[in-house]
Scaffold this motif. Structure first.
Motif: not given
Length: 204
Positions: A56-61, A122-134
């Motif tokens: 989801l974050i990736g699509v927004l980015l 919830i813990a997994m939902l709130l800890s997305p993989c930030m390494e892949i987002e770039a």
């Protein structure tokens, strides 16, 4: 484009191996005496939550990357590769700091199963993989099919890896120094991001 897919593949493989997401599930499973099927099901549920928030974050980015690419001439050439390189140096720096996984798992021991599963999700939902987002950000400059390829690649490798390692570790077939794996994955991630950024700069 090739460097984006390759970098995403390396990060996804590392993400599947590093235990900071699936090892807490395994530790709780052993403490609570869950069966292998229960453990795998809960790993699947929490893994899907983690993947969904990451994508989801990736699509927004990717949308931001596509917009910036249309309105900012130097974005693909300079800005996006610079983001990758800076993130790479950040993860290399993190390599020299202490890492811990599953720090809150002790708080879940003895709780009702439903509450444990909810807490893990919830813990997994709130800890997305930030390494892949770039890579999603950069993919937005290349087209939707590149973004979709990264999302599918990441989801398939991450989920398969989590389930595979949990299954092997549950059966006692996997005996590795997980802290060492997690620690070294940081520098590999950083170098991968830096190399991708440099290649992107010189190929666009």
């Amino acid at each position: 484009m090739i460097e984006i897919i390759t970098g995403s593949l390396i990060i996804s493989l590392l993400h599947a191996v590093v235990p900071n997401h699936w090892l807490p599930v395994l530790a709780i499973s052993r403490k609570e005496r869950w069966s292998l099927s229960e453990t795998l099901n809960i790993t699947l549920i929490s893994g899907v939550a983690h993947i969904l928030s990451t994508i989801l974050i990736g699509v927004l980015l990717s949308l931001i990357g596509a917009e910036l690419n249309e309105n900012m001439e130097q974005f693909t050439k300079v800005v996006a590769p610079a983001v990758l390189v800076l993130l790479g140096f950040y993860f290399v720096r993190q390599h020299y700091q202490q890492h811990h996984y599953g720090g809150k798992q002790q708080q879940l021991f003895g709780k009702p199963k439903r509450k444990i599963v909810l807490a893990l999700v919830i813990a997994m939902l709130l800890s997305p993989c930030m390494e892949i987002e770039a890579y999603f950000l950069l993919a937005g400059t290349q087209g939707w099919w590149v973004m979709a390829s990264i999302a599918i690649l990441y989801a398939a490798i991450t989920l398969t890896g989590m389930l595979l390692w949990v299954r092997l570790a549950y059966k006692g077939s996997l005996k590795l120094n997980w802290h060492k794996w997690e620690h070294n994955a940081g520098i590999i991630t950083g170098i991968t991001l830096i190399v991708t950024g440099v290649i992107s700069f010189f190929t666009h």
